[in-house]
Design an enzyme around this catalytic site. Structure first.
Site, PDB file in Angstrom:
ATOM      1  N   CYS A 172      -7.220 -26.063   7.957  1.00 53.11           N
ATOM      2  CA  CYS A 172      -6.519 -26.479   9.185  1.00 53.11           C
ATOM      3  C   CYS A 172      -7.265 -26.093  10.456  1.00 53.11           C
ATOM      4  O   CYS A 172      -6.984 -26.615  11.529  1.00 53.11           O
ATOM      5  CB  CYS A 172      -5.099 -25.913   9.209  1.00 53.11           C
ATOM      6  SG  CYS A 172      -4.085 -26.507   7.858  1.00 53.11           S
ATOM      7  N   HIS A 179      -2.587 -25.314  16.695  1.00 54.91           N
ATOM      8  CA  HIS A 179      -2.362 -25.955  15.401  1.00 54.91           C
ATOM      9  C   HIS A 179      -0.857 -26.156  15.223  1.00 54.91           C
ATOM     10  O   HIS A 179      -0.058 -25.246  15.456  1.00 54.91           O
ATOM     11  CB  HIS A 179      -2.927 -25.067  14.287  1.00 54.91           C
ATOM     12  CG  HIS A 179      -2.676 -25.584  12.908  1.00 54.91           C
ATOM     13  ND1 HIS A 179      -2.740 -26.918  12.586  1.00 54.91           N
ATOM     14  CD2 HIS A 179      -2.344 -24.946  11.760  1.00 54.91           C
ATOM     15  CE1 HIS A 179      -2.469 -27.079  11.309  1.00 54.91           C
ATOM     16  NE2 HIS A 179      -2.210 -25.894  10.791  1.00 54.91           N
ATOM     17  N   ASN A 186       2.602 -30.722   9.885  1.00 55.54           N
ATOM     18  CA  ASN A 186       1.269 -30.119   9.855  1.00 55.54           C
ATOM     19  C   ASN A 186       0.287 -31.114   9.220  1.00 55.54           C
ATOM     20  O   ASN A 186       0.393 -31.414   8.035  1.00 55.54           O
ATOM     21  CB  ASN A 186       1.352 -28.824   9.034  1.00 55.54           C
ATOM     22  CG  ASN A 186       0.021 -28.114   8.889  1.00 55.54           C
ATOM     23  OD1 ASN A 186      -1.033 -28.669   9.195  1.00 55.54           O
ATOM     24  ND2 ASN A 186       0.070 -26.891   8.400  1.00 55.54           N
TER      25      ASN A 186
HETATM   26  N1  COA Z   1      15.160 -26.492   2.300  1.00 49.93           N
HETATM   27  C1  COA Z   1      16.138 -25.591   2.082  1.00 49.93           C
HETATM   28  N2  COA Z   1      15.909 -24.355   1.650  1.00 49.93           N
HETATM   29  C2  COA Z   1      14.619 -23.986   1.478  1.00 49.93           C
HETATM   30  C3  COA Z   1      13.567 -24.866   1.703  1.00 49.93           C
HETATM   31  C4  COA Z   1      13.874 -26.169   2.137  1.00 49.93           C
HETATM   32  N3  COA Z   1      12.919 -27.082   2.399  1.00 49.93           N
HETATM   33  N4  COA Z   1      12.416 -24.229   1.452  1.00 49.93           N
HETATM   34  C5  COA Z   1      12.727 -22.985   1.071  1.00 49.93           C
HETATM   35  N5  COA Z   1      14.076 -22.840   1.086  1.00 49.93           N
HETATM   36  C6  COA Z   1      14.861 -21.668   0.769  1.00 49.93           C
HETATM   37  C7  COA Z   1      14.111 -20.684  -0.076  1.00 49.93           C
HETATM   38  O1  COA Z   1      14.203 -21.052  -1.435  1.00 49.93           O
HETATM   39  C8  COA Z   1      14.823 -19.404   0.243  1.00 49.93           C
HETATM   40  O2  COA Z   1      15.997 -19.350  -0.530  1.00 49.93           O
HETATM   41  P1  COA Z   1      16.481 -17.981  -1.197  1.00 49.93           P
HETATM   42  O3  COA Z   1      16.715 -17.050  -0.048  1.00 49.93           O
HETATM   43  O4  COA Z   1      17.706 -18.392  -1.916  1.00 49.93           O
HETATM   44  O5  COA Z   1      15.341 -17.565  -2.078  1.00 49.93           O
HETATM   45  C9  COA Z   1      15.268 -19.574   1.687  1.00 49.93           C
HETATM   46  O6  COA Z   1      15.170 -20.983   1.973  1.00 49.93           O
HETATM   47  C10 COA Z   1      14.444 -18.817   2.701  1.00 49.93           C
HETATM   48  O7  COA Z   1      13.098 -19.019   2.368  1.00 49.93           O
HETATM   49  P2  COA Z   1      11.992 -18.284   3.194  1.00 49.93           P
HETATM   50  O8  COA Z   1      10.680 -18.503   2.510  1.00 49.93           O
HETATM   51  O9  COA Z   1      12.422 -16.881   3.521  1.00 49.93           O
HETATM   52  O10 COA Z   1      12.028 -19.099   4.559  1.00 49.93           O
HETATM   53  P3  COA Z   1      11.222 -18.812   5.864  1.00 49.93           P
HETATM   54  O11 COA Z   1      12.152 -18.559   6.984  1.00 49.93           O
HETATM   55  O12 COA Z   1      10.123 -17.804   5.636  1.00 49.93           O
HETATM   56  O13 COA Z   1      10.496 -20.197   6.122  1.00 49.93           O
HETATM   57  C11 COA Z   1       8.473 -21.390   5.786  1.00 49.93           C
HETATM   58  C12 COA Z   1       9.662 -20.735   5.136  1.00 49.93           C
HETATM   59  C13 COA Z   1       7.590 -22.020   4.726  1.00 49.93           C
HETATM   60  C14 COA Z   1       8.962 -22.471   6.739  1.00 49.93           C
HETATM   61  C15 COA Z   1       7.682 -20.305   6.604  1.00 49.93           C
HETATM   62  O14 COA Z   1       7.427 -19.191   5.776  1.00 49.93           O
HETATM   63  C16 COA Z   1       6.387 -20.833   7.144  1.00 49.93           C
HETATM   64  O15 COA Z   1       6.363 -21.687   8.013  1.00 49.93           O
HETATM   65  N6  COA Z   1       5.251 -20.286   6.689  1.00 49.93           N
HETATM   66  C17 COA Z   1       3.943 -20.756   7.126  1.00 49.93           C
HETATM   67  C18 COA Z   1       3.609 -22.039   6.415  1.00 49.93           C
HETATM   68  C19 COA Z   1       2.439 -22.748   7.032  1.00 49.93           C
HETATM   69  O16 COA Z   1       2.394 -22.934   8.227  1.00 49.93           O
HETATM   70  N7  COA Z   1       1.481 -23.171   6.194  1.00 49.93           N
HETATM   71  C20 COA Z   1       0.331 -23.893   6.588  1.00 49.93           C
HETATM   72  C21 COA Z   1      -0.591 -23.049   7.382  1.00 49.93           C
HETATM   73  S1  COA Z   1      -2.007 -23.927   7.863  1.00 49.93           S
END
Ligand code: COA
Length: 318
Positions: free
Chosen positions: A110, A244, A274
């Site tokens: 990215c 980004h 993204n």
């Molecule tokens: N819809 C509903 N629930 C979802 C879900 C979705 N699309 N994706 C995950 N969940 C659930 C999980 O299973 C988890 O459930 P649980 O508590 O029962 O286990 C809950 O939501 C919380 O998940 P969590 O991982 O704590 O959420 P978060 O607040 O950390 O957000 C991301 C998750 C992926 C959005 C966040 O971690 C993120 O943006 N990370 C960076 C990703 C990124 O930018 N990657 C590319 C970089 S170049």
């Protein structure tokens, strides 16, 4: 000798996949995606290939720069998911736009577009080029596990491009690599050799979301500060940040630590999600075409991605 940006372009697929559409494919909903990421919809390739998008973005950037393909001395495409493994995506673009210069791809995930700017800088410094086309593009829908709700809601397809010419617009550029292939990676897929002894993993995005999140916030803060320091500038000098476009919460968490007004951060991730290496140049083009940039504006680009890579740059708009 450095470079200035002479023109910008972008292209995204026609097909819009909304959060409501995704909620029919996996167990998710619009509210969860919007509040956790800021994304409302993304564009996904159906009829278009990634090369179609790159060619459209490149042609738009060349038109904006008022140059023709035969004036190009070099084409660099930042991508990890071009149309073929070989030849390079850049060579497909070179042929389609009718250029005759050398062309190659680089993979900075990215952060790839900023990596490509740094590579281009070397050519300008050696005075071996006058006009360079830099494209950032990825086809993430092709490496997405569409059954994995924790990743499939995040990504989209798209391409952005810039034409660079001799000038003093680039004030600093800074790249880093942590050397990590655990928290965010896409395996290549099944090895065709019957003699190969290693297991192959599914060739889709594997991600530890919260680890990437923590890395990304720090990467943005450190990257912006380092690039500004190297340019002899401060946070008060910044007119625009083009970050980004991964997650609005990552951007907002960085904003809290920086002395740059939130309205100076250009964001369009609600529309595209993204798009990996396409993200920064697509946002740069949209901000440019919306008339956001004035001559003399200090613009900071910053990105982070698999590797774990970071890239940041300070550009004076001319
Ligand atoms: N819809 C509903 N629930 C979802 C879900 C979705 N699309 N994706 C995950 N969940 C659930 C999980 O299973 C988890 O459930 P649980 O508590 O029962 O286990 C809950 O939501 C919380 O998940 P969590 O991982 O704590 O959420 P978060 O607040 O950390 O957000 C991301 C998750 C992926 C959005 C966040 O971690 C993120 O943006 N990370 C960076 C990703 C990124 O930018 N990657 C590319 C970089 S170049």
């Amino acid at each position: 000798m450095s470079f200035s940006i002479l023109g910008t372009g972008k292209a995204v697929p026609q097909f819009v996949l909304t959060n409501d559409d995704l909620s029919k494919m996996v167990d998710t909903n619009d509210e969860w995606i919007r509040t956790r990421t800021g994304i409302r919809e993304r564009r996904i390739c159906k009829e278009e290939t990634i090369t179609d998008l790159c060619v459209s973005a490149a042609e738009e950037a060349m038109k904006d720069a008022n140059i023709t393909a035969n004036e190009l001395d070099l084409i660099i495409c930042a991508t990890f998911r071009g149309e073929f493994i070989t030849p390079s995506e850049a060579s497909l673009i070179q042929k389609r736009i009718g250029a005759s210069c050398p062309a190659f791809d680089i993979n900075g995930a990215c952060s790839g577009f900023i990596f490509a700017l740094d590579v281009a800088l070397g050519y300008f410094a050696r005075k071996t080029v006058k006009k360079v086309l830099v494209i950032g593009a990825d086809n993430l829908s092709n490496v997405t596990d569409w059954n994995d709700r924790s990743t499939c809601v995040l990504f989209g397809d798209g391409s952005g491009a810039v034409v660079l010419g001799e000038g003093e617009g680039l004030k600093s550029i800074h790249l880093t690599l942590k050397g990590d292939s655990d928290v965010l990676y896409v395996p290549r897929g099944k090895n065709t050799s019957p003699m190969y002894e290693h297991e192959s993993e599914n060739p889709v995005v594997h991600m530890q979301g919260s680890e990437v999140y923590k890395f990304a916030v720090i990467a943005m803060i450190k990257g912006i500060r380092k690039a500004l320091k190297d340019a002899g500038l401060t946070e008060e000098d910044v007119a625009w940040v083009v970050p980004h476009q991964a997650n609005i919460r990552i951007i907002n968490a960085a904003i809290e630590k920086l002395n740059i007004h939130p309205e100076k951060f250009f964001c369009n991730l609600d529309k595209y999600g993204n798009t990996s290496a396409g993200s920064v140049p697509i946002a740069l083009d949209e901000a440019n075409k919306a008339g956001k940039f004035k001559s003399g504006d200090i613009i900071v680009l910053c990105a982070f991605g698999a590797g774990l890579t970071t890239g940041s740059a300070v550009i004076r708009w001319e």
